[in-house]
Design an enzyme around this catalytic site. Sequence first.
Site, PDB file in Angstrom:
ATOM      1  N   GLY A   1       2.645  -7.783  -6.260  1.00 16.59           N
ATOM      2  CA  GLY A   1       3.835  -8.517  -6.694  1.00 16.59           C
ATOM      3  C   GLY A   1       3.995  -8.756  -8.180  1.00 16.59           C
ATOM      4  O   GLY A   1       4.864  -9.533  -8.574  1.00 16.59           O
ATOM      5  N   GLY A   2       3.186  -8.104  -9.012  1.00 19.39           N
ATOM      6  CA  GLY A   2       3.323  -8.296 -10.466  1.00 19.39           C
ATOM      7  C   GLY A   2       4.728  -7.947 -10.947  1.00 19.39           C
ATOM      8  O   GLY A   2       5.362  -8.714 -11.680  1.00 19.39           O
ATOM      9  N   LYS A   3       5.226  -6.803 -10.487  1.00 18.96           N
ATOM     10  CA  LYS A   3       6.555  -6.375 -10.956  1.00 18.96           C
ATOM     11  C   LYS A   3       7.652  -7.189 -10.270  1.00 18.96           C
ATOM     12  O   LYS A   3       8.702  -7.442 -10.861  1.00 18.96           O
ATOM     13  CB  LYS A   3       6.736  -4.871 -10.751  1.00 18.96           C
ATOM     14  CG  LYS A   3       5.759  -4.069 -11.578  1.00 18.96           C
ATOM     15  CD  LYS A   3       6.016  -2.598 -11.543  1.00 18.96           C
ATOM     16  CE  LYS A   3       4.876  -1.843 -12.218  1.00 18.96           C
ATOM     17  NZ  LYS A   3       3.595  -1.911 -11.472  1.00 18.96           N
TER      18      LYS A   3
ATOM     19  N   ASP B   1       6.463  -3.926   1.496  1.00 19.16           N
ATOM     20  CA  ASP B   1       5.202  -3.197   1.348  1.00 19.16           C
ATOM     21  C   ASP B   1       4.681  -2.912   2.747  1.00 19.16           C
ATOM     22  O   ASP B   1       4.961  -3.663   3.690  1.00 19.16           O
ATOM     23  CB  ASP B   1       4.175  -4.013   0.549  1.00 19.16           C
ATOM     24  CG  ASP B   1       3.095  -3.141  -0.054  1.00 19.16           C
ATOM     25  OD1 ASP B   1       3.178  -2.820  -1.248  1.00 19.16           O
ATOM     26  OD2 ASP B   1       2.161  -2.757   0.688  1.00 19.16           O
TER      27      ASP B   1
ATOM     28  N   ARG C   1      -1.914  -6.959   1.660  1.00 18.40           N
ATOM     29  CA  ARG C   1      -1.300  -7.035   0.328  1.00 18.40           C
ATOM     30  C   ARG C   1      -0.034  -7.894   0.347  1.00 18.40           C
ATOM     31  O   ARG C   1       0.279  -8.576  -0.629  1.00 18.40           O
ATOM     32  CB  ARG C   1      -1.036  -5.624  -0.217  1.00 18.40           C
ATOM     33  CG  ARG C   1      -2.355  -4.930  -0.595  1.00 18.40           C
ATOM     34  CD  ARG C   1      -2.155  -3.492  -0.973  1.00 18.40           C
ATOM     35  NE  ARG C   1      -1.504  -3.305  -2.249  1.00 18.40           N
ATOM     36  CZ  ARG C   1      -2.112  -3.088  -3.401  1.00 18.40           C
ATOM     37  NH1 ARG C   1      -3.427  -3.047  -3.451  1.00 18.40           N
ATOM     38  NH2 ARG C   1      -1.432  -2.892  -4.511  1.00 18.40           N
TER      39      ARG C   1
ATOM     40  N   ASP D   1       7.249   0.771   6.602  1.00 15.65           N
ATOM     41  CA  ASP D   1       6.937   2.021   5.921  1.00 15.65           C
ATOM     42  C   ASP D   1       8.170   2.380   5.085  1.00 15.65           C
ATOM     43  O   ASP D   1       9.229   2.691   5.638  1.00 15.65           O
ATOM     44  CB  ASP D   1       6.637   3.119   6.950  1.00 15.65           C
ATOM     45  CG  ASP D   1       6.192   4.406   6.266  1.00 15.65           C
ATOM     46  OD1 ASP D   1       6.561   4.630   5.096  1.00 15.65           O
ATOM     47  OD2 ASP D   1       5.463   5.176   6.912  1.00 15.65           O
TER      48      ASP D   1
ATOM     49  N   ASP E   1       7.473   1.751  -7.017  1.00 16.49           N
ATOM     50  CA  ASP E   1       6.193   1.715  -7.731  1.00 16.49           C
ATOM     51  C   ASP E   1       5.127   2.199  -6.746  1.00 16.49           C
ATOM     52  O   ASP E   1       4.515   1.396  -6.039  1.00 16.49           O
ATOM     53  CB  ASP E   1       5.938   0.268  -8.188  1.00 16.49           C
ATOM     54  CG  ASP E   1       4.707   0.146  -9.067  1.00 16.49           C
ATOM     55  OD1 ASP E   1       4.467   1.056  -9.881  1.00 16.49           O
ATOM     56  OD2 ASP E   1       3.978  -0.854  -8.925  1.00 16.49           O
TER      57      ASP E   1
ATOM     58  N   CYS F   1       0.565   4.390 -11.968  1.00 20.47           N
ATOM     59  CA  CYS F   1      -0.410   4.091 -13.020  1.00 20.47           C
ATOM     60  C   CYS F   1      -1.437   5.219 -13.092  1.00 20.47           C
ATOM     61  O   CYS F   1      -2.641   4.972 -13.184  1.00 20.47           O
ATOM     62  CB  CYS F   1      -1.036   2.722 -12.845  1.00 20.47           C
ATOM     63  SG  CYS F   1      -1.572   2.365 -11.197  1.00 20.47           S
TER      64      CYS F   1
HETATM   65  C1  LIG Z   1       0.984   0.561  -7.006  1.00 20.18           C
HETATM   66  S1  LIG Z   1       0.977  -0.483  -5.653  1.00 20.18           S
HETATM   67  C2  LIG Z   1       2.342  -1.527  -5.967  1.00 20.18           C
HETATM   68  C3  LIG Z   1       2.068  -2.561  -7.025  1.00 20.18           C
HETATM   69  C4  LIG Z   1       3.189  -3.578  -7.165  1.00 20.18           C
HETATM   70  N1  LIG Z   1       4.471  -2.962  -7.394  1.00 20.18           N
HETATM   71  C5  LIG Z   1       2.915  -4.563  -8.274  1.00 20.18           C
HETATM   72  O1  LIG Z   1       3.479  -4.444  -9.356  1.00 20.18           O
HETATM   73  O2  LIG Z   1       2.120  -5.480  -8.055  1.00 20.18           O
HETATM   74  C6  LIG Z   1       1.589   0.517  -4.385  1.00 20.18           C
HETATM   75  C7  LIG Z   1       1.862  -0.212  -3.088  1.00 20.18           C
HETATM   76  O3  LIG Z   1       2.470   0.716  -2.188  1.00 20.18           O
HETATM   77  C8  LIG Z   1       2.157   0.294  -0.891  1.00 20.18           C
HETATM   78  N2  LIG Z   1       2.450   1.411   0.023  1.00 20.18           N
HETATM   79  C9  LIG Z   1       1.701   2.501   0.311  1.00 20.18           C
HETATM   80  N3  LIG Z   1       2.343   3.275   1.192  1.00 20.18           N
HETATM   81  C10 LIG Z   1       3.529   2.686   1.458  1.00 20.18           C
HETATM   82  C11 LIG Z   1       4.634   2.999   2.295  1.00 20.18           C
HETATM   83  N4  LIG Z   1       4.639   4.109   3.035  1.00 20.18           N
HETATM   84  N5  LIG Z   1       5.676   2.148   2.344  1.00 20.18           N
HETATM   85  C12 LIG Z   1       5.676   1.006   1.594  1.00 20.18           C
HETATM   86  N6  LIG Z   1       4.652   0.654   0.789  1.00 20.18           N
HETATM   87  C13 LIG Z   1       3.597   1.492   0.715  1.00 20.18           C
HETATM   88  C14 LIG Z   1       0.694  -0.098  -0.988  1.00 20.18           C
HETATM   89  O4  LIG Z   1       0.336  -0.965   0.057  1.00 20.18           O
HETATM   90  C15 LIG Z   1       0.641  -0.749  -2.360  1.00 20.18           C
HETATM   91  O5  LIG Z   1       0.747  -2.134  -2.246  1.00 20.18           O
END
Ligand SMILES: C[S@@+](CC[C@H](N)C(=O)[O-])C[C@H]1O[C@@H](n2cnc3c(N)ncnc32)[C@H](O)[C@@H]1O
Length: 412
Positions: free
Chosen positions: A215-217, A234, A239, A265, A283, A338
Amino acid sequence: MAATLHVGRGRRLLRQLLREQAPSLTRLFFTSAPCRRGHPQKKKWATTTPRIPATRMALQIFDMNYGTQFGSLWPSIRISLLSEQKYGALFNNFCDVKLVTQQLEDLNAIDFIWEAQNAVKDLDSMAEQGAREQVLSPETQTELCEPRDQPVSFISPNIKCYTFPRGDISLFPQAKPDILGILGYYLLNAASVLPVLALNVQPGDLVLDLCAAPGGKTLAILQTGCCRELAVNDISASRIDRLHRILHSYLPEQLINKVKITRKDGRNWRDLNDTCYDRVLVDVPCTNDRQSLKEEENSIFKYGRKEERKMLPMLQLQLLVAGILAAKPGGEVMYSTCTLSQLQNEYVVEGAVELLKVEHGITVQVADLSYFRRLFQSTFSFYQDCRLGELILPNLSANFGPMYFCKLQRLN
Ligand SMILES: C[S@@+](CC[C@H](N)C(=O)[O-])C[C@H]1O[C@@H](n2cnc3c(N)ncnc32)[C@H](O)[C@@H]1O
C-alpha cells in the site's frame, strides 16, 4: 509527444519467451504465432546437485543479463544494489502537519518534489527577467525553456516526500504515532513516488490500484486528496491484511471507508467490474531486484520457483492489459516495476500495446515522461537509454530504485 515504439523487437522476444514457457498462451495472445511441437528435452539434474542460495542465484542471473544490458554501467549499479538503499519519507497530510514538517526539517531532510518545483519556478523567473532585460543569449534562453516546457501542473498535487541530499546516507527514524495514533510519514524507496506523481491524478478522478499491497503507492495516491473513488486490489490475503493495517495507521476512518478494497486476480478485473477508470496504476509483481539480493525468504530466485520466475513477464503482460481494459477511453495507465529487466519493463509494454491493437482494436499511446529526468535529476539517477518510460538506476550517491515506470494513454 508519443515515444516511438519498436514493437517488433520486444514482441519477438516476448513471443520467444512465451513459446518456450507457455505455448498455449502464445496462441491466445499472438494469434499469428506458429505452434511449436516437440520441445527439446529438459536437462535432468542429479538430486545431489547442490542448491545455491537464492541471493547468489539472483546475482549470477543479474550479472549475466544486466552485464549485457547495461555494459560499463553495470559494475556501478551492481555495487549500489548490494549496498544499503536510501529511503524517502512520504509525508502524511492527515497528521499534525506543522509538527512533522518541523521534525523532518530538523533532520535536514528536504521535500524533493517541492525542491524540483521551486527550481522550475526559479528558471521561469530567470528566463522572464533575461528576456525582459535581453541579457541572456538565445541559446541560454532555449536551455532554460527546456525544463520549463512540461508544466509542473503535470505532477499530482499535495504529494510530499522528504529525502536526504545526494551523498548524505543519514537514516530516518521510524515515525511515531500522534495522540490520535496517526503516523506522520511512511518510509519507502523514494523512487516509488515517481509513478504516482506521473499518474497525475486530477480532482474527481475514479482511480484503480490493481496490485496495491502493502500500500505504499496507495497511500501516495490518497495524499493527493483528488480521488472521487479509489478501488484498491491485490490477490494476496496476507498482503491485503498489511494494507489494511497501513491504511489504519495513516488515515482517518472516514477516508478509509471511501477506499474500496478487493482481493481478486487482477488479470480478470474487467470480467468482474464494469467501472471505467480515469487513472489506473499497475504496479506488478517482478523480480524485485534489490530485495532479491538481500533476502532468501520468499525469494523468486529460490530453486523451486524457477518456472514461476520465467512466467513473470507473461503475468505482467496480462495485468497491464487488464489495467488498460479497465481504463476509459482517454484514461491513463501507469505501469511500474522495481526491476532493471528489459524483459519485464519495455518488452511488456510493447507486448501489451501490440496485443490490445490486435485482439481488441484498442490504440494505446506511450507518453513521453522525459521531463521527469530534468525535474528530478538532482535527486535520482535516470537511465539515459530507456526507449519507453523511465528507469531509475541505483547509484551510490543516490541509492534509490530500481524503479521503472511508463505511462500509457488509452485512446479509444
Ligand atoms: C510490487 S507489489 C505491489 C506493491 C504496492 N503497489 C505498493 O506500492 O506497496 C505487487 C503486488 O502484486 C500482487 N499480485 C500478484 N499477482 C497478482 C494478480 N494476479 N492480481 C492482483 N495482484 C497480484 C502481489 O500480491 C503484490 O502485492
